[in-house]
Design a protein around this motif. Structure first.
Motif, PDB file in Angstrom:
ATOM      1  N   PRO A 117      53.978 -61.467  22.384  1.00  0.00           N
ATOM      2  CA  PRO A 117      55.047 -61.533  21.397  1.00  0.00           C
ATOM      3  C   PRO A 117      54.654 -62.425  20.231  1.00  0.00           C
ATOM      4  O   PRO A 117      54.067 -63.486  20.405  1.00  0.00           O
ATOM      5  CB  PRO A 117      56.207 -62.159  22.190  1.00  0.00           C
ATOM      6  CG  PRO A 117      55.906 -61.833  23.611  1.00  0.00           C
ATOM      7  CD  PRO A 117      54.402 -61.821  23.709  1.00  0.00           C
ATOM      8  N   GLY A 118      55.038 -61.963  19.029  1.00  0.00           N
ATOM      9  CA  GLY A 118      54.708 -62.738  17.846  1.00  0.00           C
ATOM     10  C   GLY A 118      53.335 -62.432  17.307  1.00  0.00           C
ATOM     11  O   GLY A 118      52.905 -63.024  16.331  1.00  0.00           O
ATOM     12  N   THR A 119      52.608 -61.511  17.935  1.00  0.00           N
ATOM     13  CA  THR A 119      51.272 -61.156  17.468  1.00  0.00           C
ATOM     14  C   THR A 119      51.329 -59.806  16.785  1.00  0.00           C
ATOM     15  O   THR A 119      51.585 -58.802  17.421  1.00  0.00           O
ATOM     16  CB  THR A 119      50.265 -61.094  18.633  1.00  0.00           C
ATOM     17  OG1 THR A 119      50.257 -62.358  19.292  1.00  0.00           O
ATOM     18  CG2 THR A 119      48.886 -60.766  18.137  1.00  0.00           C
ATOM     19  N   ALA A 120      51.134 -59.766  15.502  1.00  0.00           N
ATOM     20  CA  ALA A 120      51.140 -58.515  14.762  1.00  0.00           C
ATOM     21  C   ALA A 120      49.765 -57.878  14.834  1.00  0.00           C
ATOM     22  O   ALA A 120      48.752 -58.564  14.818  1.00  0.00           O
ATOM     23  CB  ALA A 120      51.515 -58.765  13.305  1.00  0.00           C
TER      24      ALA A 120
ATOM     25  N   SER B 176      61.229 -63.815  22.478  1.00  0.00           N
ATOM     26  CA  SER B 176      60.231 -64.693  23.083  1.00  0.00           C
ATOM     27  C   SER B 176      60.236 -66.069  22.425  1.00  0.00           C
ATOM     28  O   SER B 176      59.536 -66.971  22.865  1.00  0.00           O
ATOM     29  CB  SER B 176      58.831 -64.076  22.968  1.00  0.00           C
ATOM     30  OG  SER B 176      58.476 -63.918  21.607  1.00  0.00           O
ATOM     31  N   GLY B 177      61.024 -66.216  21.356  1.00  0.00           N
ATOM     32  CA  GLY B 177      61.148 -67.511  20.705  1.00  0.00           C
ATOM     33  C   GLY B 177      60.293 -67.687  19.476  1.00  0.00           C
ATOM     34  O   GLY B 177      60.183 -68.797  18.958  1.00  0.00           O
ATOM     35  N   THR B 178      59.691 -66.616  18.979  1.00  0.00           N
ATOM     36  CA  THR B 178      58.818 -66.705  17.805  1.00  0.00           C
ATOM     37  C   THR B 178      59.539 -66.212  16.555  1.00  0.00           C
ATOM     38  O   THR B 178      60.215 -65.189  16.582  1.00  0.00           O
ATOM     39  CB  THR B 178      57.540 -65.872  18.017  1.00  0.00           C
ATOM     40  OG1 THR B 178      56.837 -66.358  19.153  1.00  0.00           O
ATOM     41  CG2 THR B 178      56.625 -65.959  16.809  1.00  0.00           C
ATOM     42  N   LEU B 179      59.383 -66.953  15.466  1.00  0.00           N
ATOM     43  CA  LEU B 179      59.848 -66.509  14.157  1.00  0.00           C
ATOM     44  C   LEU B 179      58.638 -66.020  13.383  1.00  0.00           C
ATOM     45  O   LEU B 179      57.698 -66.774  13.136  1.00  0.00           O
ATOM     46  CB  LEU B 179      60.533 -67.649  13.402  1.00  0.00           C
ATOM     47  CG  LEU B 179      60.991 -67.326  11.972  1.00  0.00           C
ATOM     48  CD1 LEU B 179      62.065 -66.245  11.979  1.00  0.00           C
ATOM     49  CD2 LEU B 179      61.494 -68.581  11.276  1.00  0.00           C
ATOM     50  N   LEU B 180      58.653 -64.733  13.020  1.00  0.00           N
ATOM     51  CA  LEU B 180      57.526 -64.110  12.339  1.00  0.00           C
ATOM     52  C   LEU B 180      57.814 -63.946  10.853  1.00  0.00           C
ATOM     53  O   LEU B 180      58.940 -63.650  10.450  1.00  0.00           O
ATOM     54  CB  LEU B 180      57.243 -62.728  12.928  1.00  0.00           C
ATOM     55  CG  LEU B 180      56.687 -62.665  14.342  1.00  0.00           C
ATOM     56  CD1 LEU B 180      56.653 -61.217  14.800  1.00  0.00           C
ATOM     57  CD2 LEU B 180      55.309 -63.282  14.397  1.00  0.00           C
ATOM     58  N   ARG B 181      56.766 -64.110  10.062  1.00  0.00           N
ATOM     59  CA  ARG B 181      56.823 -63.850   8.624  1.00  0.00           C
ATOM     60  C   ARG B 181      55.878 -62.685   8.347  1.00  0.00           C
ATOM     61  O   ARG B 181      54.694 -62.732   8.696  1.00  0.00           O
ATOM     62  CB  ARG B 181      56.396 -65.085   7.850  1.00  0.00           C
ATOM     63  CG  ARG B 181      56.363 -64.925   6.336  1.00  0.00           C
ATOM     64  CD  ARG B 181      55.898 -66.221   5.690  1.00  0.00           C
ATOM     65  NE  ARG B 181      55.855 -66.148   4.237  1.00  0.00           N
ATOM     66  CZ  ARG B 181      55.548 -67.162   3.444  1.00  0.00           C
ATOM     67  NH1 ARG B 181      55.246 -68.344   3.967  1.00  0.00           N
ATOM     68  NH2 ARG B 181      55.532 -67.017   2.136  1.00  0.00           N
TER      69      ARG B 181
ATOM     70  N   ALA C  63      60.216 -71.372  19.586  1.00  0.00           N
ATOM     71  CA  ALA C  63      61.313 -72.201  20.062  1.00  0.00           C
ATOM     72  C   ALA C  63      61.977 -71.499  21.248  1.00  0.00           C
ATOM     73  O   ALA C  63      61.334 -70.727  21.966  1.00  0.00           O
ATOM     74  CB  ALA C  63      62.309 -72.446  18.929  1.00  0.00           C
ATOM     75  N   ASP C  64      63.267 -71.774  21.469  1.00  0.00           N
ATOM     76  CA  ASP C  64      64.039 -71.053  22.470  1.00  0.00           C
ATOM     77  C   ASP C  64      64.117 -69.581  22.071  1.00  0.00           C
ATOM     78  O   ASP C  64      63.781 -69.228  20.937  1.00  0.00           O
ATOM     79  CB  ASP C  64      65.461 -71.635  22.548  1.00  0.00           C
ATOM     80  CG  ASP C  64      65.492 -73.021  23.155  1.00  0.00           C
ATOM     81  OD1 ASP C  64      64.682 -73.286  24.063  1.00  0.00           O
ATOM     82  OD2 ASP C  64      66.318 -73.844  22.720  1.00  0.00           O
ATOM     83  N   PRO C  65      64.569 -68.699  22.980  1.00  0.00           N
ATOM     84  CA  PRO C  65      64.773 -67.304  22.581  1.00  0.00           C
ATOM     85  C   PRO C  65      65.587 -67.231  21.297  1.00  0.00           C
ATOM     86  O   PRO C  65      66.657 -67.846  21.183  1.00  0.00           O
ATOM     87  CB  PRO C  65      65.539 -66.709  23.767  1.00  0.00           C
ATOM     88  CG  PRO C  65      65.121 -67.534  24.937  1.00  0.00           C
ATOM     89  CD  PRO C  65      64.929 -68.921  24.400  1.00  0.00           C
ATOM     90  N   LEU C  66      65.072 -66.491  20.310  1.00  0.00           N
ATOM     91  CA  LEU C  66      65.730 -66.371  19.015  1.00  0.00           C
ATOM     92  C   LEU C  66      66.438 -65.025  18.935  1.00  0.00           C
ATOM     93  O   LEU C  66      65.888 -64.002  19.346  1.00  0.00           O
ATOM     94  CB  LEU C  66      64.720 -66.502  17.879  1.00  0.00           C
ATOM     95  CG  LEU C  66      63.889 -67.793  17.846  1.00  0.00           C
ATOM     96  CD1 LEU C  66      62.895 -67.754  16.695  1.00  0.00           C
ATOM     97  CD2 LEU C  66      64.801 -69.015  17.718  1.00  0.00           C
TER      98      LEU C  66
END
Length: 304
Positions: A28-31, A250-255, A269-272
């Protein structure tokens, strides 16, 4: 995200990630694109959950006066918070999801964000709206008959797009009628968050093995394309800087750069569950978390 799946989802996330890592699947969080340089961030807490996870913050948005509203999924209310995180108003909404400011300065709130609506004959989902400046706001139904409405966003013409997990992306005209011809071309099971940027609708697809961020051209909704694969992608918003910001369970903020599809993680962070830009700021976002906390994220200036 549907309430029945939440407890299992939280408990099983760690095991799922280990299994995916072992098989070489992107975490998660991996583009699946070339990374971009992300700025450092400063995170502060706007409000703390009274009862963690029972206070699940499903979504959030701002009214025309700049007040922050938070959807408390399990409490069946949306709350207005002041700058100190105190509740200053409460409006009843059943299983609330996205909160969006309409062109008429009313707040539009998705209701029925609940997987029980997948049961035959139980479709009780749609959008309500209310005047956030009223002493005692009373929600009225704007559209109903959806399966499990979740994300939402307006376009510049006042059309409201709704991410209906059971149907796909639904377009509602300013008069509250569904544009069935447009919506039929955007049918897709498992959609979750939704944002409008430029000539496109962007939506996340949660209920797939990989998870996706999709672009749907407003002028040709059948010609959707994948921006990137993103496991556990939930809500998203366009930022004033032109990037898309995606909150993941999964708690990741993606840009993400929607033009090049390049992406990077800003924080973990915590689940977003949701993200929104702060009005009159080009460097601040607010985040809703599954724990129930609300966070403010400041994007630090990048070095020249």
């Amino acid at each position: 995200m549907n309430p029945l799946a939440r407890t299992h989802r939280i408990a099983s996330t760690a095991a799922a990630l280990l299994a995916l890592a072992a098989t070489g699947v992107a975490l998660p969080g991996t583009a699946r694109s070339q990374p971009i340089s992300c700025p450092a961030v400063t995170v502060t807490t706007v409000a703390t959950a009274t009862i963690p996870f029972a206070d699940w913050a499903e979504n959030l948005g701002f009214d025309a006066q700049g007040n922050l509203w938070v959807a408390r999924l399990y409490r069946n209310v949306v709350q207005r918070l002041d700058s100190a995180g105190r509740v200053t108003a409460t409006v009843p909404v059943a299983s609330p999801g996205a909160i969006r400011l309409g062109p008429d300065h009313l707040l539009y709130v998705v209701y029925g964000d609940n997987s029980l609506n997948f049961l035959p004959g139980a479709h009780d989902s749609g959008v309500v709206r209310f005047d956030p400046t009223a002493d005692a706001p009373v929600p009225e139904t704007f559209v109903n008959g959806l399966t499990m409405a979740n994300g939402a966003a307006f376009d510049p013409e006042g059309n409201l797009y709704i991410a209906d997990t059971g149907k796909g992306v639904v377009r509602v005209r300013p008069d509250g009628t569904v544009d069935t011809q447009w919506s039929a071309q955007a049918e897709l099971f498992g959609v979750n968050g939704l944002a409008v940027q430029g000539d496109s609708v962007y939506t996340t697809v949660y209920l797939t093995p990989q998870g996706k961020l999709l672009r749907i051209p407003i002028a040709a909704p059948a010609r959707r394309t994948t921006v990137m694969d993103t496991l556990l992608a939930d809500d998203l918003t366009p930022g004033p800087d032109g990037y898309l910001y995606t909150a993941t369970s999964s708690g990741t903020l993606l840009r993400t750069n929607p033009g090049t599809h390049a992406s990077c993680p800003l924080l973990t962070a915590d689940p977003l569950s949701a993200v929104a830009p702060v009005p009159d700021s080009d460097r601040d976002l607010v985040l809703a978390t599954g724990r129930g906390d609300v966070l403010r994220v400041h994007l630090d200036p990048q070095p020249a």
